[in-house]
Scaffold this motif. Structure first.
Motif, PDB file in Angstrom:
ATOM      1  N   ALA A 199       0.824  -1.208   0.000  1.00  0.00           N
ATOM      2  CA  ALA A 199       0.000   0.000   0.000  1.00  0.00           C
ATOM      3  C   ALA A 199       0.859   1.259   0.000  1.00  0.00           C
ATOM      4  N   VAL A 200       1.925   1.257   0.774  1.00  0.00           N
ATOM      5  CA  VAL A 200       2.812   2.422   0.835  1.00  0.00           C
ATOM      6  C   VAL A 200       3.537   2.612  -0.490  1.00  0.00           C
ATOM      7  N   GLY A 202       2.541   1.640  -3.392  1.00  0.00           N
ATOM      8  CA  GLY A 202       1.547   2.054  -4.367  1.00  0.00           C
ATOM      9  C   GLY A 202       1.216   3.532  -4.265  1.00  0.00           C
ATOM     10  N   LYS A 203       1.254   4.069  -3.065  1.00  0.00           N
ATOM     11  CA  LYS A 203       0.950   5.490  -2.858  1.00  0.00           C
ATOM     12  C   LYS A 203       2.108   6.376  -3.296  1.00  0.00           C
ATOM     13  N   LEU A 204       3.319   5.839  -3.288  1.00  0.00           N
ATOM     14  CA  LEU A 204       4.503   6.628  -3.639  1.00  0.00           C
ATOM     15  C   LEU A 204       4.949   6.297  -5.062  1.00  0.00           C
ATOM     16  N   THR A 209      10.025   2.638  -5.049  1.00  0.00           N
ATOM     17  CA  THR A 209      10.057   3.378  -3.781  1.00  0.00           C
ATOM     18  C   THR A 209      11.177   2.887  -2.888  1.00  0.00           C
ATOM     19  N   CYS A 289       8.645   5.684   5.715  1.00  0.00           N
ATOM     20  CA  CYS A 289       7.998   6.523   4.696  1.00  0.00           C
ATOM     21  C   CYS A 289       6.877   7.389   5.274  1.00  0.00           C
ATOM     22  N   LEU A 293       3.508  10.700   4.142  1.00  0.00           N
ATOM     23  CA  LEU A 293       2.121  10.288   3.938  1.00  0.00           C
ATOM     24  C   LEU A 293       1.154  10.814   4.981  1.00  0.00           C
ATOM     25  N   THR A 311      -5.464   5.597   6.611  1.00  0.00           N
ATOM     26  CA  THR A 311      -5.453   6.377   5.376  1.00  0.00           C
ATOM     27  C   THR A 311      -5.309   5.509   4.135  1.00  0.00           C
ATOM     28  N   LEU A 312      -4.483   4.478   4.191  1.00  0.00           N
ATOM     29  CA  LEU A 312      -4.079   3.754   2.995  1.00  0.00           C
ATOM     30  C   LEU A 312      -4.843   2.467   2.724  1.00  0.00           C
TER      31      LEU A 312
END
Length: 524
Positions: A199-200, A202-204, A209, A289, A293, A311-312
């Motif tokens: 998830a992290v 994917g967000k970055l 990443t 990270c 976020l 959040t994610l």
């Protein structure tokens, strides 16, 4: 959390209770309850050893360290634990197993009455018991804090819910239930940790990443040491964790005792060390990270991981990660409860009560289960006070109190198994223990009980252990108390062969000797 997340959480609790009930049929006496009868496979012991070293403090206190300082959270925490367990794989793991297979004991401290005397055994048992009540109280508070973030229930309610669920399975099933639930918890945490990592990323920047994020993070986030977590702290922490995670806090010692042989205990230790070197990096990377976020609401950043999770992650996966939080804390707390119950019923009660020295298998098992419940109740009560001025906060209790006070308790217990220190007897053990506890007080507090300011964290946690170690060695050299009986005991613990019947040796756990005996023969 919505109904899907709650279903995942409730389902997890149900599985944990079911494992405890299933494990009940494998528990016939105190040996089964405390050491799995010496029949636990090495791989299960290794995973259990690894999981019993975690708690939700990683997702609160250490998440805050990762949020503020970055990579140092791994370098100065899990990495020295991995190294320390690797050191102990040959030094302590096989000897701890021989305590059960050759001396036929059910508690890690049970051999101390023969190695030193009953007074030493009682001093270490009582001080360790009181410390673990505070330690586990901090763990309950950590998971309740996370639960309050996700569900809105109060911290006290969270403590009560998690404590009661844990009490059911670890009281019914003993060490077997602990180990099997820890296996399940490891699998759950595997999926939850990977879900958060994906998830992290994917967000970055996606998979890249892993190497592109470092230029975007706050300055110094990639430094191995930062803030109060200096190189000196790292060395002190390695010193401390080598003792703590190789049995100094007792619950890890039980995992080695539960295997069928010294060789299996060594393999178990190597597996745990490998997991400590690898798996925490997966858990920590999202925390490193986090500054990109979320914005932590608490000054110490201890809520950053919980905020990032909300959040994610979608519902359902959110529930799985919350289950992951529970899995670590319940693993550690249940293993601690079992270890404390072993020490109380096998080491303390026979000294306090003449009747306890002649308990049959049924009476001993009932006492073990009742003492487990009492310990959990006391630690849950302490948990409601963990943020009071006396304890300051969760991370203070875990890092300073436990690391600082563990050494004086662990030194006589751990080094007492090594032939190198055979001349260190009761005088060395008791003096080093008492001086270490006093050193902790004077390093951290003034005479009026107020906390000292300006003392670096590495000195707060390392000075007590160093004082205990130096005195234990020096007094042993200046006032040697080795005897033929003690030498014979050490010869059995240090023997390379496991001897016949090691897997079943624990089946016949002897009654405790009279507390007033001046000399106690070595257990046969």
């Amino acid at each position: 959390m919505n109904s899907l997340d709650w279903a995942v959480l409730i389902g997890y609790f149900g599985v944990m209770v079911a494992i405890g009930v299933w494990s009940h049929k494998r528990v016939g006496d105190v040996s089964d309850f405390f050491t799995a009868g010496g029949r636990m496979p090495w791989w299960l012991s290794g995973i259990s050893h690894h999981m019993s070293g975690y708690s939700a403090v990683m997702f609160t206190g250490y998440a805050g360290i990762a949020y503020r300082y970055g990579v140092t959270s791994f370098v100065t925490w899990s990495f020295p634990i991995a190294v320390g367990i690797g050191i102990g794989a040959k030094l302590f793991a096989p000897r701890l197993n021989r305590l059960r297979s050759k001396l036929h004991v059910a508690s890690p401290l049970e051999y101390l009455k023969n190695r030193y005397n009953v007074s030493t055994q009682q001093a270490l048992a009582w001080s360790g018991l009181l410390l673990k009540i505070v330690d586990v109280g901090a763990k309950w508070a950590a998971i309740a804090t996370l639960l309050s973030v996700f569900t809105g229930i109060t911290i006290t309610q969270g403590i009560f819910i998690t404590g009661c669920i844990t009490a059911v399975y670890c009281t019914v099933g003993g060490l077997w239930a602990d180990a099997l639930t820890e296996l399940g918890q490891f699998v759950i945490q595997l999926f939850a940790g990977l879900a958060m990592l994906i998830a992290v990323m994917g967000k970055l920047d996606g998979f890249s990443t892993l190497w592109t994020v470092w230029d975007k993070l706050p300055s110094g986030h990639a430094h191995a040491t930062a803030g109060p977590y200096t190189v000196t702290f790292l060395m002190a922490f390695l010193f401390i964790k080598t003792f703590e995670y190789n049995g100094g806090m007792w619950n890890q010692a039980q995992r080695y005792m539960a295997t069928d042989s010294a060789r299996s205990a060594t393999r178990s230790a190597w597996l745990s060390a490998t997991l400590w070197a690898v798996w925490p990096t997966v858990l920590f990377f999202p925390m490193w990270c986090a500054p990109l976020l979320v914005h932590a609401k608490k000054p110490d950043g201890s809520d950053s991981y919980a905020l990032m999770t909300e959040t994610l992650l979608p519902h359902g996966m959110l529930g799985l990660v919350v289950v992951g939080f529970f899995s670590h804390t319940m693993a550690m707390c249940s293993s601690d409860a079992n270890a404390i119950s072993a020490v109380f019923t096998r080491d303390i009660m026979p000294v306090l009560s003449k009747a306890a020295r002649s308990w049959n298998s049924r009476a001993g098992l009932i006492a073990a289960r009742l003492s487990t419940l009492v310990f959990l109740g006391l630690s849950m009560t302490i948990a409601t006070q963990v943020d009071s001025p006396a304890f300051k906060d969760i991370i203070t209790v875990v890092i300073k109190w436990v690391a600082g006070l563990m050494g004086p308790i662990a030194i006589p217990f751990m080094l007492g198994m090594l032939r190198t220190f055979r001349k260190s007897g009761p005088t060395a053990a008791l003096t080093s223990w008492a001086a270490g506890l006093l050193a902790f007080f004077f390093v951290n507090y003034d005479l009026d009980g107020s906390q000292k300011a300006g003392v670096a964290l590495q000195w707060q946690v390392s000075v007590p252990l160093a004082v205990s170690l130096v005195l234990y060695v020096l007094i042993g050299l200046l006032r040697p108390e080795d005897t033929p009986e003690r030498d014979a005991l050490l010869a059995r613990i240090n023997s390379d062969d496991d001897g016949p019947g090691s897997a079943s040796a624990a089946a016949s756990v002897p009654a405790q000797p009279e507390a007033g005996d001046a000399k106690v023969a070595t257990a046969e």
